[in-house]
Design an enzyme around this catalytic site. Structure first.
Site, PDB file in Angstrom:
ATOM      1  N   CYS A   1     -23.075  73.116  11.284  1.00 31.47           N
ATOM      2  CA  CYS A   1     -22.117  72.587  10.259  1.00 31.47           C
ATOM      3  C   CYS A   1     -22.855  71.614   9.982  1.00 31.47           C
ATOM      4  CB  CYS A   1     -21.634  71.385  12.263  1.00 31.47           C
ATOM      5  SG  CYS A   1     -20.100  72.171  12.888  1.00 31.47           S
TER       6      CYS A   1
ATOM      7  N   ASN B   1     -17.686  78.808   5.833  1.00 38.19           N
ATOM      8  CA  ASN B   1     -18.107  79.583   6.260  1.00 38.19           C
ATOM      9  C   ASN B   1     -18.232  81.110   6.467  1.00 38.19           C
ATOM     10  OD1 ASN B   1     -15.028  81.078   6.601  1.00 38.19           O
ATOM     11  ND2 ASN B   1     -15.194  79.011   5.222  1.00 38.19           N
TER      12      ASN B   1
END
Ligand SMILES: [Zn+2]
Lengths: 340, 67
Positions: A182, A127
């Site tokens: 994602c 992330n």
């Protein structure tokens, strides 16, 4: 030093005896022990770095085994925290490397303790929140860090050198918006190895005093589409960057930029991080066992239980993963219902 | 006209006139892209001004988050 162990690497002239000595005296931080982190950690352990610190917040699951090379079916069955399982395997591979495993988030307080002691940071996170934090802490303590990321058959990597290259904050406009990262399109294992090959080669150059051999380029490739791209990144440096220019203020180190809840992309999971609190897992387990409906699993690092369509995993540091939802309000409700 | 994109040859229609047109043609318009046109990195506002010619080299990089 065992004379034979690193023989082939020492024969490689740019490293040599002197380079190997430097390697043995170095300390590398790997943030994340998923696919990239597993592979990087094994490569550096075999190469013979002196010390490795590995931070990871997750535990081993079945779908990891296709590409996360340090983990076994036994790790999966025991729901071992990835950092702990990685340390076990790496110690078998090379017992001379000092390995520190940290089960938890790579958050500011912990990074402030470790980063000043390290020579290099390898990015193996999933992330950009954590990457931006790494970026600023690396700038603050003048440490190099190596960005790497993968999705599907695509990989991208760049070595950030303090005062020498643009930093991640300079490139902020190119960071995909929340959610767009994602991994809903899956991943094939060879792209992991290719990014790690690039990252670890850069790491070896840095750690053995071969800075002049660094690529200096932003590199990306798509193995399936047979594409390879290298780009001179210097033009992307921002003269007024808040993280690396003379006007720096390290915006990503501000405490309020930390999230207390995080939706884990592509995993149908929400992580909740209550105010720092050590948790007595046995106490919690005793309470939960009163509810006959709950299927409970416990190991020394975490406990896991299923209720309705959710699975809840509680770590010693109080962090909780709620699997089966992407909705942080729903996750909080479940947390409060079962864990107070 | 024939150009090179990320190392591979690509035949494009004459309607694709500039970098912006190329991005649309490749259906990449919803990603933030770092684009190099003949070894020159372009700012986003330059995409429409960067006219494509036969033999041009274009490199396109995008960031991803997975690890
Ligand atoms: Zn910067």
């Amino acid at each position: 030093m065992e004379t034979n162990r690193y023989h082939r690497q020492i024969l490689f002239a740019p490293i040599g005896e002197a380079g190997q000595e430097k390697l043995i005296r170095s300390h590398v931080l790997i943030v994340g022990a998923g696919a990239l982190g597993s592979s990087s950690a094994e490569a550096l352990t075999r190469a013979g770095v002196g010390q490795l610190t590995i931070i990871d917040r997750d535990y081993v699951e079945e779908s990891n085994l296709q590409r996360q090379q340090l983990f076994s079916e036994a790790d999966m069955k025991q729901k071992m925290p990835k950092a702990v399982a990685a340390k076990q395997r790496l110690s078998e591979v090379n017992s001379h490397v000092k390995i520190d495993a940290i089960v938890g988030d790579a958050e500011i307080d912990i990074l402030r303790e470790i980063v000043p002691e390290t020579d290099l940071i390898i990015d193996a996170t999933d992330n950009f929140e954590t990457r931006l934090l790494l970026n600023d802490i690396a700038q603050k303590y003048q440490k190099p860090w190596i960005y790497g990321a993968v999705v599907a058959s695509y990989g991208v990597t760049f070595t950030v050198l303090p005062d020498k290259t643009p930093c991640l904050q300079c490139l902020q406009e190119y960071i995909p918006a929340n959610g767009a990262t994602c991994d809903s399109v899956g991943i094939i294992q060879p792209v992991v190895q290719k990014v790690v090959s690039q990252q670890i080669t850069e790491a070896l150059k840095l750690l053995t005093g071969n800075e002049a051999a660094l690529s200096g380029k932003l590199i990306s490739f798509d193995l399936w589409k047979n594409e390879h791209t290298e780009m001179e990144a210097e033009a992307l440096r921002k003269p007024d960057c808040p993280s690396c220019s003379s006007k720096r203020s390290y915006p990503n180190l501000a405490y309020d930029s930390r999230l207390k809840t995080a939706v884990l992309c592509g995993r149908n999971t929400v992580q909740l991080r209550p105010q720092r609190k050590q948790t007595d897992l046995d106490e919690v387990a005793k309470e939960l066992k009163k509810n006959k409906q709950i299927k409970l699993f416990e190991n020394p690092y975490l406990l896991s239980f299923e209720v309705d369509s959710f699975r809840i995993v509680l770590f010693q540091d109080g962090r909780t993963l709620v699997h089966g939802t992407m909705d942080s309000i729903e996750a909080k409700n479940i947390y409060h219902r079962y864990l107070g | 006209m024939k150009i090179t994109v990320n190392g591979n040859g690509l035949e494009i229609q004459d309607e694709v006139k500039h970098i912006k047109g190329l991005i649309d043609f490749l259906e990449l318009e919803d990603k933030p892209l770092i684009i190099e046109h003949n070894q020159q990195i372009l700012q986003k506002e330059e995409h429409e001004k960067a006219v494509l010619e036969n033999g041009d080299k274009v490199e396109i990089v995008h960031f991803v988050g997975g690890g």
